[in-house]
Scaffold this active site. Structure first.
Site, PDB file in Angstrom:
ATOM      1  N   GLU A   2       0.797  -1.223   0.000  1.00 27.28           N
ATOM      2  CA  GLU A   2       0.000   0.000   0.000  1.00 27.28           C
ATOM      3  C   GLU A   2       0.836   1.282   0.000  1.00 27.28           C
ATOM      4  OE1 GLU A   2      -3.113   0.227  -0.483  1.00 27.28           O
ATOM      5  OE2 GLU A   2      -3.780  -1.839  -0.198  1.00 27.28           O
ATOM      6  N   SER A  23     -30.739 -26.225 -27.103  1.00 27.70           N
ATOM      7  CA  SER A  23     -31.911 -25.857 -27.900  1.00 27.70           C
ATOM      8  C   SER A  23     -32.764 -24.777 -27.256  1.00 27.70           C
ATOM      9  CB  SER A  23     -32.775 -27.100 -28.146  1.00 27.70           C
ATOM     10  OG  SER A  23     -32.078 -28.049 -28.924  1.00 27.70           O
TER      11      SER A  23
END
Length: 840
Positions: free
Chosen positions: A113, A388
């Site tokens: 950080e 399908s």
């Protein structure tokens, strides 16, 4: 006489004077520049002071970091205000002192950080330059904020990305650096920062992810936690991608090694441990976890993560917990019962058809399952091939182009180019078949032909209109798309079927009814806006009519088509991917829509012998729909049908070609159409040709004179696809003759014509009557007229005078030839033949 006090100029003195004058000019310019810079500096200082004063006038006091009230949790409820998820509970934050936090976690946090944390005074210029370089050169979006600035943003300001906020952040960071020591700032940060889910601060995060205190964390666990604050919702092992933490943790470990917190051997060992980390069980108190976390994600996208975790939002969702629990149980029980099908997981979505409100969302058989990745949400995240289940939208595209449920396609082996030769699920071909029966029984060849006529681009456009967002580039797909050759989400495809059930009027899947802040102020509230009509309601109705037609499904599903035996009209479609990996079922009424899926998270196939449209997801769909309807007796016991639009009419068509009945049509049937698409072209697939009986060629005048000519009915087939793309597209067997007979000498003979029944007639039972007329040349008489069947030399019956009517009985099922022969007094004969079909 005067004398100069200056010595006489030396040789070259004019050049020297020029240089001196130039030097004096440079000095004057430099002086002016210095003066201007000085004035600019003074003005800048004054401007900065004024700006500092302007932005600092209403800033929160840095002292609030240690004197603040506890944040309120966001609560997510179902539609009946039953609490589903407290985004962080009472144990959301536990403060710990810096000496209780392991050095590995402190080092990891600083490395990933803010590597210069102990060197800067709250604002790291080098960090911003490094961030700028990574954005411009490496195309990586990174932040340049220090730990102090992040603390300010999370604890005192907000996550908004504005210049004003950054200025305020800078001012407060410098104030905090003067007020607190570095260790105090780090301690505040590690207790304040969110780590995802309910965890705020390292102690709560350690408990949530590892079930231990922060002081007990090892290097690998510290690296995981240190990597979370940048984007907890993405990197959390309890998030949508449970493995995302691994690459993020590798980056933390690399930074630690580069900053000499660990050596290469420690880094390597920790990386090897990352995939093996055992996380604590998360979210046992959460109800409908997949749905609740999905809602939380949507809230974060709209309101920001901080507001969701701290802002005390009160969220009412569309979920009906009773329906959710029922659907979850059906999914779990169905998966368990289908082990022989190799089913490992299942998912389901229940939605109101007219509003899109999601009543249940089951993302897996069990969020906490250990044998699979149960926390992965198949319903909203999974990209799967729908088989399908996309066919109805392909035919709907065709209806928009003018095709109808009566349109005939020839179901036969077809090479569509590039070696693409699909087959039906059972490997058989049915010959000429209507769109109604092709869609109802889900045959593949007609669907691919329909897409060939429609074009992939228009099909994709229809899917997008129905809310499918994953199929955006038509160039990536071919004709296999109608058979499921593209990945979709269950959540979106269920909504597409809702639009079908809503007669083509769009709805969006909705999960949030109301959001209020902690003071009760309503931030948003659901209103049922009228959706746009994405297709003609008449065309959507035609698809619903076909999908709810048990007769149209009988050919493929047989008696299982009775799974439509609900009083409400239900349009149902199943789908199985070609590789038998995914199995789906969708059904919609005017009130509810249900979508289901079964398969395996690892994409291993289902049992190829047992996976079909009537197994897997279909029983799951049936049970959920039945229970949804049972929960509302009014819907269960009412014959609720799709409202037939005024533009839909019923008309008779030729039973084979689907065209307007023509002069030689032998059978008709009724079909539904939009009134502007009722067929107007007469059937041209049945042809009556005058042939010469001995040769079967076209009858010549001599053949006619000899009484050897007769009418014969031929069937010549073609469909829209072959007509467009196949040379010599007509198909017939036998085909009409094209040559004229030359073999008959022209002597006059008796002429026989079977007047009833028509050639090609069908009889369900083996009894029928045959009538014929006989004419003779002048000077001759008819001695006998006999009736025969097939090649049997013995006549059925014989008559010597008119009327010539014969009764056939006991004829077996199948195709037969009926022959009537007339014998004249001069020894000549004449005959006529027709074909009949016995049986269904």
């Amino acid at each position: 006489m005067s004398y100069s006090l200056l010595p006489p100029p030396p040789r070259g003195s004019s050049r020297l004077l020029s240089r001196r004058r130039a030097s004096r000019r440079k000095v004057k310019i430099l002086g002016a520049l210095v003066t201007a810079l000085f004035l600019f500096f003074i003005v800048s200082i004054l401007g900065a002071v004024i700006a500092f004063g302007f932005f600092a006038r209403d800033l929160p006091s840095p002292g609030k970091l240690t004197d603040r009230t506890v944040d309120q949790s966001t609560k997510i409820f179902d539609r009946h205000h039953v609490l589903l998820y407290d985004v962080y509970g009472e144990q959301n934050r536990t403060l710990v002192t810096l000496d209780k936090i392991p050095k590995t976690l402190k080092d990891a946090t600083i490395a990933i950080e803010d590597k210069n944390f102990y060197k800067h005074r709250g604002f790291d210029v080098a960090g911003y330059l490094r961030s700028f370089k990574e954005i411009i050169v490496d195309h990586k979006l990174t932040g340049g904020s220090t730990i102090t600035q992040q603390l300010v943003k999370k604890a005192l300001l907000s996550d908004e990305r504005t210049v004003t906020r950054k200025i305020k952040e800078f001012i407060l960071a410098t104030q905090i650096e003067r007020r607190y020591s570095k260790d105090e700032i780090l301690q505040l940060y590690l207790n304040e920062i969110p780590y995802g889910g309910t965890a705020w601060g390292v102690e709560a995060a350690s408990d949530q992810y590892f079930g231990k205190h922060a002081s007990e964390l090892n290097l690998t666990e510290s690296a995981i936690l240190a990597g979370l604050p940048q984007l907890p919702s993405a990197y959390s092992p309890f998030g949508p991608d449970p493995k995302a933490y691994i690459n993020r943790s590798k980056e933390v470990l690399r930074r630690m090694r580069e900053d000499n917190y660990i050596d290469a051997d420690q880094e390597k060992k920790a990386i090897e441990e990352l995939p093996k980390v055992k996380f604590a069980k998360f979210g046992q108190g959460i109800k409908a976890p997949h749905f609740s976390l999905f809602v939380k994600k949507l809230l974060e996208e709209k309101y920001g993560e901080q507001r969701v975790l701290e802002g005390g939002l009160q969220v009412t969702t569309t979920l009906d917990l009773k329906t959710q629990n029922m659907a979850q149980k059906v999914v779990r029980d169905t998966v368990k019962a289908q082990k022989n099908l190799f089913v490992g997981n299942g998912a389901a979505v229940v939605q109101e058809t007219k509003t899109g409100q999601v009543l249940a969302l089951v993302g897996s058989k069990d969020y906490f399952a250990k044998d699979i990745q149960g926390n992965y949400d198949v319903a909203t995240q999974g990209l799967r091939q729908p088989g399908s289940a996309l066919k109805p939208f392909n035919y709907l595209t065709g209806f928009e182009k003018g095709f109808t449920p009566a349109t005939m396609f020839i179901d036969e082996r077809t090479n569509f180019g590039g070696g693409y030769t699909p087959v039906n699920y059972d490997g058989r071909f049915r010959g000429p078949i209507s769109v109604r029966n092709a869609l109802g029984s889900s045959y593949n060849i007609p669907a691919v032909k329909m897409l060939g006529v429609n074009g992939v681009e228009d099909f994709v456009k229809t899917l997008q209109d129905f809310g499918i967002t994953t199929l955006n580039n038509p160039s990536q797909y071919g004709l296999s798309l109608t058979l499921g050759g593209g990945a979709v989400r269950l959540y979106e495809l269920t909504n597409a079927y809702s639009i079908l059930g809503n007669l083509g009027k769009s709805v969006s899947p909705t999960v949030i009814l109301k959001v209020a802040d902690s003071e009760g102020n309503v931030l948003e509230e659901y209103k049922n806006h009228e959706g746009r009509q994405v297709v003609a309601p008449e065309h959507a109705y035609l698809v619903d009519h076909i999908l709810s037609d048990k007769t149209a499904k009988f050919s493929a599903f047989g008696s299982y088509a009775n799974f439509l035996n609900f009083k409400p009209n239900i349009a149902v479609k199943t789908g199985t991917s070609d590789n038998k990996v995914d199995n789906w079922a969708f059904g919609t009424t005017t009130s509810y829509t249900v979508g289901t899926w079964v398969g395996n998270n690892d994409n291993s196939p289902l049992n190829p012998r047992l996976a079909s449209g009537i197994t897997g997801a279909s029983p799951m769909w049936h049970d959920i729909m039945a229970k949804v309807l049972d929960s509302n007796p009014l819907k269960r016991n009412t014959t609720e049908t799709f409202t037939r639009p005024a533009g839909v009419v019923t008309a008779k068509v030729d039973a084979l070609s689907g065209m307007k009945p023509g002069p030689y049509t032998t059978q008709t049937r009724s079909e539904v159409f939009t009134k502007w698409q009722v067929p107007t072209q007469e059937d041209d697939m049945h042809l009556k040709i005058r042939i010469c009986k001995p040769s079967g060629l076209l009858a010549s005048p001599a053949c006619e004179a000899a009484g050897q000519a007769q009418n014969k009915l031929y069937t010549v087939l073609y469909d829209p696809y072959t007509k467009l793309f196949k040379p010599g597209y007509k198909k017939c067997s036998p085909c009409p003759p094209t040559k004229v007979d030359t073999s008959v000498d022209g002597s006059e003979r008796p002429t026989v014509e079977i007047t009833s029944p028509a050639d090609g007639s069908n009889f369900l039972l083996g009894s029928f009557d045959v009538t014929a007329t006989v004419t003779t040349p002048a000077g001759t008489t008819i001695i006998d007229v006999r009736a025969y069947l097939d090649d049997d030399p013995s006549p059925i019956a014989s008559y010597s005078s008119d009327p010539y009517s014969f009764h056939y009985s006991g004829v077996s099922n199948g195709n037969h030839t009926v022959k009537i022969v007339a014998f004249a007094s001069d020894g000549t004969t004449g005959e006529d033949l027709i074909d009949v079909d016995i049986g269904p």
